[in-house]
Design a protein around this motif. Structure first.
Motif, mmCIF file in Angstrom:
data_model
loop_
_atom_site.group_PDB
_atom_site.id
_atom_site.type_symbol
_atom_site.label_atom_id
_atom_site.label_comp_id
_atom_site.label_asym_id
_atom_site.label_seq_id
_atom_site.Cartn_x
_atom_site.Cartn_y
_atom_site.Cartn_z
ATOM 1 N N GLY A 171 -61.123 -15.181 -22.655
ATOM 2 C CA GLY A 171 -59.707 -14.590 -22.944
ATOM 3 C C GLY A 171 -59.002 -14.678 -21.628
ATOM 4 N N ASN A 172 -57.625 -14.925 -21.967
ATOM 5 C CA ASN A 172 -56.593 -15.136 -20.815
ATOM 6 C C ASN A 172 -55.358 -14.267 -20.977
ATOM 7 O OD1 ASN A 172 -55.447 -16.087 -18.656
ATOM 8 N ND2 ASN A 172 -54.897 -18.099 -19.715
ATOM 9 N N SER A 173 -55.136 -13.350 -20.035
ATOM 10 C CA SER A 173 -53.879 -12.645 -20.072
ATOM 11 C C SER A 173 -53.244 -13.229 -19.216
ATOM 12 C CB SER A 173 -54.076 -11.185 -19.936
ATOM 13 O OG SER A 173 -55.246 -10.502 -20.665
ATOM 14 N N VAL A 174 -51.861 -13.782 -19.766
ATOM 15 C CA VAL A 174 -50.935 -14.443 -18.953
ATOM 16 C C VAL A 174 -49.838 -13.413 -18.682
ATOM 17 C CG1 VAL A 174 -49.547 -16.537 -18.432
ATOM 18 C CG2 VAL A 174 -51.312 -16.756 -19.796
ATOM 19 N N PHE A 175 -49.618 -13.180 -17.274
ATOM 20 C CA PHE A 175 -48.456 -12.274 -17.174
ATOM 21 C C PHE A 175 -47.234 -12.855 -16.923
ATOM 22 C CE2 PHE A 175 -52.246 -10.008 -15.859
ATOM 23 C CZ PHE A 175 -52.402 -9.304 -16.800
ATOM 24 N N PHE A 207 -54.743 -27.562 -31.090
ATOM 25 C CA PHE A 207 -55.354 -28.889 -30.970
ATOM 26 C C PHE A 207 -55.069 -29.295 -29.554
ATOM 27 C CE2 PHE A 207 -55.509 -33.396 -31.482
ATOM 28 C CZ PHE A 207 -57.021 -33.725 -31.623
ATOM 29 N N ARG A 208 -56.091 -29.487 -28.863
ATOM 30 C CA ARG A 208 -55.950 -30.198 -27.514
ATOM 31 C C ARG A 208 -56.990 -31.249 -27.337
ATOM 32 N NH1 ARG A 208 -56.001 -24.766 -23.608
ATOM 33 N NH2 ARG A 208 -54.303 -23.599 -24.484
ATOM 34 N N THR A 209 -56.276 -32.323 -26.771
ATOM 35 C CA THR A 209 -56.984 -33.517 -26.551
ATOM 36 C C THR A 209 -57.546 -33.661 -24.882
ATOM 37 O OG1 THR A 209 -54.988 -34.953 -26.310
ATOM 38 C CG2 THR A 209 -56.047 -35.158 -28.494
ATOM 39 N N TRP A 254 -53.335 -19.558 -12.800
ATOM 40 C CA TRP A 254 -52.025 -19.553 -13.228
ATOM 41 C C TRP A 254 -51.831 -20.163 -14.484
ATOM 42 C CZ3 TRP A 254 -47.445 -18.206 -10.884
ATOM 43 C CH2 TRP A 254 -46.239 -18.680 -11.182
ATOM 44 N N TRP A 255 -50.864 -19.736 -15.379
ATOM 45 C CA TRP A 255 -50.652 -20.534 -16.614
ATOM 46 C C TRP A 255 -49.297 -20.951 -16.870
ATOM 47 C CZ3 TRP A 255 -48.792 -21.409 -21.379
ATOM 48 C CH2 TRP A 255 -49.562 -22.393 -22.203
ATOM 49 N N SER A 256 -49.058 -22.242 -17.165
ATOM 50 C CA SER A 256 -47.837 -22.829 -17.942
ATOM 51 C C SER A 256 -48.201 -23.892 -18.891
ATOM 52 C CB SER A 256 -46.969 -23.289 -16.812
ATOM 53 O OG SER A 256 -47.142 -24.541 -16.339
ATOM 54 N N GLY A 280 -50.671 -26.645 -28.925
ATOM 55 C CA GLY A 280 -52.036 -26.412 -28.072
ATOM 56 C C GLY A 280 -52.126 -25.110 -27.632
ATOM 57 N N SER A 281 -51.076 -24.375 -28.082
ATOM 58 C CA SER A 281 -51.323 -22.875 -27.718
ATOM 59 C C SER A 281 -50.247 -22.109 -28.451
ATOM 60 C CB SER A 281 -50.768 -22.564 -26.106
ATOM 61 O OG SER A 281 -49.334 -22.724 -25.795
ATOM 62 N N GLY A 282 -50.515 -20.981 -28.576
ATOM 63 C CA GLY A 282 -49.741 -19.976 -29.315
ATOM 64 C C GLY A 282 -48.403 -19.765 -28.740
ATOM 65 N N MET A 283 -48.090 -20.044 -27.470
ATOM 66 C CA MET A 283 -46.800 -19.948 -26.668
ATOM 67 C C MET A 283 -45.752 -20.916 -27.237
ATOM 68 S SD MET A 283 -45.417 -21.332 -23.841
ATOM 69 C CE MET A 283 -44.524 -20.706 -22.153
ATOM 70 N N GLN A 284 -46.011 -21.831 -27.628
ATOM 71 C CA GLN A 284 -45.210 -23.020 -27.891
ATOM 72 C C GLN A 284 -43.993 -22.418 -28.782
ATOM 73 O OE1 GLN A 284 -47.966 -26.221 -27.408
ATOM 74 N NE2 GLN A 284 -46.714 -27.352 -28.687
ATOM 75 N N VAL A 291 -46.332 -10.602 -21.645
ATOM 76 C CA VAL A 291 -47.628 -10.795 -21.780
ATOM 77 C C VAL A 291 -47.899 -11.848 -22.869
ATOM 78 C CG1 VAL A 291 -50.003 -9.777 -22.067
ATOM 79 C CG2 VAL A 291 -48.310 -8.548 -20.970
ATOM 80 N N ASP A 292 -48.807 -12.762 -22.493
ATOM 81 C CA ASP A 292 -49.144 -13.845 -23.656
ATOM 82 C C ASP A 292 -50.757 -13.853 -23.281
ATOM 83 O OD1 ASP A 292 -50.222 -16.008 -24.641
ATOM 84 O OD2 ASP A 292 -48.900 -17.549 -23.153
ATOM 85 N N PHE A 293 -51.219 -13.086 -24.313
ATOM 86 C CA PHE A 293 -52.899 -13.195 -24.351
ATOM 87 C C PHE A 293 -53.242 -14.175 -25.219
ATOM 88 C CE2 PHE A 293 -56.807 -12.157 -26.258
ATOM 89 C CZ PHE A 293 -57.648 -12.369 -25.110
ATOM 90 N N GLY A 294 -54.378 -15.175 -24.803
ATOM 91 C CA GLY A 294 -54.901 -16.077 -25.754
ATOM 92 C C GLY A 294 -56.378 -16.010 -25.552
ATOM 93 N N GLY A 295 -57.299 -15.819 -26.463
ATOM 94 C CA GLY A 295 -58.690 -16.138 -26.484
ATOM 95 C C GLY A 295 -59.208 -16.851 -27.606
ATOM 96 N N GLU A 338 -59.335 -21.802 -32.752
ATOM 97 C CA GLU A 338 -58.328 -20.999 -33.019
ATOM 98 C C GLU A 338 -58.090 -20.099 -31.690
ATOM 99 O OE1 GLU A 338 -59.818 -19.854 -37.124
ATOM 100 O OE2 GLU A 338 -58.011 -18.328 -36.885
ATOM 101 N N MET A 339 -56.806 -19.617 -31.588
ATOM 102 C CA MET A 339 -56.621 -18.924 -30.300
ATOM 103 C C MET A 339 -56.091 -17.605 -30.962
ATOM 104 S SD MET A 339 -55.365 -19.891 -26.544
ATOM 105 C CE MET A 339 -53.879 -20.376 -26.979
ATOM 106 N N LEU A 340 -56.758 -16.542 -30.627
ATOM 107 C CA LEU A 340 -56.192 -15.123 -30.949
ATOM 108 C C LEU A 340 -55.265 -14.720 -29.895
ATOM 109 C CD1 LEU A 340 -59.592 -13.468 -32.033
ATOM 110 C CD2 LEU A 340 -57.812 -14.446 -33.370
HETATM 111 N N1 SER Z 1 -50.980 -19.281 -23.066
HETATM 112 C C1 SER Z 1 -52.135 -19.134 -22.688
HETATM 113 C C2 SER Z 1 -53.341 -20.038 -22.987
HETATM 114 O O1 SER Z 1 -53.290 -21.006 -23.771
HETATM 115 C C3 SER Z 1 -52.792 -17.692 -23.456
HETATM 116 O O2 SER Z 1 -52.354 -17.762 -24.561
HETATM 117 O O3 SER Z 1 -54.555 -20.346 -22.777
#
Ligand code: SER
Length: 621
Positions: A236-240, A67-69, A178-180, A39-43, A258-262, A85-87
């Motif tokens: 877009g979201n820049s997570v620090f 994919f997010r439900t 806040w993002w986690s 559901g995110s690039g972070m995984q 940094v984890d940016f997702g747009g 799609e998340m850049l």
């Molecule tokens: N992980 C953050 C999000 O999913 C930024 O990539 O929004």
């Protein structure tokens, strides 16, 4: 401007700033028992955010299939989809805010050509209770980048109540900034990573001529960038990412990331100034197919447009989920169940548009395959398989619908129990009953509870657990999941001690209602073996052993005899969870801190999965 052009430009932009471009990971996460989908690039980046060296460098950019439900109920509005799609761009302990913020701004204004006067940003207001300060550093950088293009950027507090107040930079609390993976700080399990973030919003209605807010159901309160009226779109979201949750609060990570997702589709909508994201070109050919199948026109009627959007989203999502290298077909459990629900929901909305003659869903697969021919060739490559699965599902479902609807119509004001009977006898989904009956959200809660109670009585655990996942989001990191996760480690060891010392783990999957454990073994366990395993697991639970986590190099962990899943890929530094000297496993967590928290362990059933692989489903009470 298409998603394919924007994707290319984004990746080139970050490549020329020292990033290595990696390809999208699968939609099905590896080695993560707590999540069904990516559901995110972070995984896939977690070990590297924690400090392990990423072999390709410490600057990475990608476009990740997601994919997010969670937002499924909102699909049908102008901007929510389940698949997107998340850049992303990543600093793995390399650059931080003073590079990230100007780059994001440059990309949006120079490359995408967005008018800076129509961009607004948010930052974290800080939270004293958890010792995380207000993000003034980001505010100052934002002020400077706006000032460089002649915009004086004022920062504003409490815009939820006060409105925009001519501001450009807005403070929000942890519910927004806040993002986690688990959400806000208080919802994060120990060990989870997170950090404050800074989001960028596009204003679709700068002169307020379209009167988006005024004409919406939100007009009673002042508009602000996080208002749901549709005037502003988060692009877009820049997570620090600099914190890790510990037993006593938050600790700074070894490195600042940094984890940016747009959202790619959202960026295109902004670039085209198209307030209806489902009108961007990536949906054009699918939309035409649907128009010709239904004889209806997208945009003519509000309810029909909603149906169009649900179908466009769900069948694109299902095509990607089925076409993935680890693709699954519709079924009654876990990921397959979600795929089934997507296809069935799409068909149901198709009926609303008047499409009664099937099978038709494969025509949308064809359109999706064509659209993604170059960027995601797996859809074209697997098109035959996807179409066949869709058609089979459609046929099965049409039978269900006919029978189920007939029964439902006979019911006056059905109870949750009756809806369960409808589900267990005809496969008629609860959600569809609600839609058909127009049930209010408040009643749905009661009915859902009755439904689940009944399901439990009938031992329909795995199916309804998946049903819960579909409405409530992914398999979560709820307490139940964590308790079952630690129970899985106990089970793993108990099997070796009571059945055969050569048993190894082959797979694991956990929902809030049960664990599922696959292991190498070639016959059914005897009743005595099952009883012995249960007894040993419960004994260890009774002993209240504390669970400990240690980080160490992979080789050291393996040398120390820690269990690892055969064939799974592990990073060079791993975390090892020990339960006294009973069990030791490579694992990403999370776990309970003492086995006494688990509850009573019970095996529900055992079955064969493949030659030499057995499966146990179990629960804790
Ligand atoms: N992980 C953050 C999000 O999913 C930024 O990539 O929004």
């Amino acid at each position: 401007m298409t998603i394919h052009e924007v994707r290319k430009k984004y990746l080139e932009f970050f490549e020329s700033r020292g990033h290595v471009v990696i390809s999208s990971a699968s939609l099905y996460p590896e080695n993560d028992p707590t999540t069904l989908f990516t559901g995110s690039g972070m995984q896939s980046m977690i070990p590297y955010l924690l400090g392990e060296e990423y072999p390709k460098g410490n600057r990475v950019a990608d476009s990740q299939k997601c994919f997010r439900t969670q937002d499924i109920e909102e699909v049908g509005d102008n901007r929510h989809t389940t698949y997107f799609e998340m850049l992303g761009n990543w600093s793995l302990g390399d650059y931080f805010k003073k590079e990230q913020i100007p780059w994001v701004f440059e990309f949006y204004t120079k490359v995408l050509g967005l008018d800076p006067k129509r961009l607004y940003v948010t930052v974290f207001c800080g939270n004293e209770d958890i010792g995380i300060p207000k993000d003034e550093e980001s505010v100052n950088i934002w002020k400077e980048v706006f000032s460089n293009v002649g915009i004086e950027a004022k920062d504003v507090d409490n815009s939820e109540d006060r409105g925009m107040c001519d501001g450009r930079i807005f403070y929000y609390d942890e519910t927004k900034n806040w993002w986690s993976r688990a959400g806000a700080p208080q919802d994060m399990p120990e060990g989870e990573l997170g950090g404050p973030d800074s989001e960028v919003f596009w204003d679709f209605d700068p002169d307020e001529l379209k009167k988006t807010h005024e004409n919406s159901e939100f007009s009673k309160k002042p508009c602000h960038v996080n208002c749901d009226c549709g005037r502003f779109l988060e692009i877009g979201n820049s997570v620090f990412m600099e914190y890790q949750k510990t037993a006593d609060g938050f600790e700074q990570l070894k490195q600042k990331n940094v984890d940016f997702g747009g959202g790619l589709e959202r960026m295109v909508a902004a670039a085209l100034d198209e307030q209806d994201m489902l009108r961007i070109p990536v949906f054009t050919s699918s939309r035409r197919v649907l128009e010709s199948l239904s004889g209806k026109k997208y945009g003519d009627d509000k309810e029909e447009t909603r149906a169009f959007r649900v179908i466009l989203d769900h069948l694109r999502a299902a095509s990607f989920l089925m076409g993935d290298e680890c693709g699954v077909e519709p079924s009654n459990t876990d990921q397959g169940y979600v795929v089934r629900r997507l296809v069935r929901r799409a068909i149901r909305y198709g009926r609303q548009l008047g499409i009664k003659e099937g099978p038709w869903t494969q025509k949308l697969v064809e359109a999706v395959a064509g659209e993604y021919e170059e960027s995601y060739p797996e859809i074209r490559k697997n098109e035959k398989r996807i179409s066949k699965w869709m058609q089979d599902e459609e046929e099965k479902f049409m039978k269900t619908v006919e029978r189920g609807l007939k029964e439902l119509q006979k019911m006056e004001k059905p109870t949750g129990k009756e809806l369960f009977v409808l589900y267990s006898t005809y496969g008629f989904p609860l959600e569809m009953s609600f839609e058909e009956l127009g049930t209010l959200a408040s009643d749905q809660e009661v009915l859902t509870e009755e439904f689940h109670k009944e399901a439990k009585k009938h031992g329909e655990l795995s199916r309804t657990a998946s049903a819960g996942k579909f409405t409530g989001g992914l398999a979560d990191q709820s307490e139940e999941v964590i308790r079952l996760h630690t129970a899985t480690h106990l089970l793993n060891e108990a099997l070796r001690q009571k059945v055969d010392p050569s048993i190894t783990q082959k797979g694991s999957n956990i929902t809030s209602e049960r664990l599922r454990f696959d292991f190498s073994f070639d016959r059914k366990l005897t009743d005595k073996e099952v009883a012995d395993v249960e007894e040993l697991v419960n004994k260890k639970i009774g002993e209240g052993i504390s669970v400990e986590r240690k980080e160490m190099p992979l080789q050291k962990a393996l040398d120390s005899g820690a269990q690892a899943e055969f064939g799974a890929k592990y990073p060079d530094t791993v975390s090892v969870y020990s339960i006294g000297d009973f069990s030791k496993e490579l694992c990403a967590g999370p776990h309970v801190s003492s086995t006494s928290e688990i509850g009573k362990f019970k095996v529900l059933k055992q079955e064969a999965v493949a030659a030499g692989v057995r499966r146990i489903k179990a629960t804790v009470e």
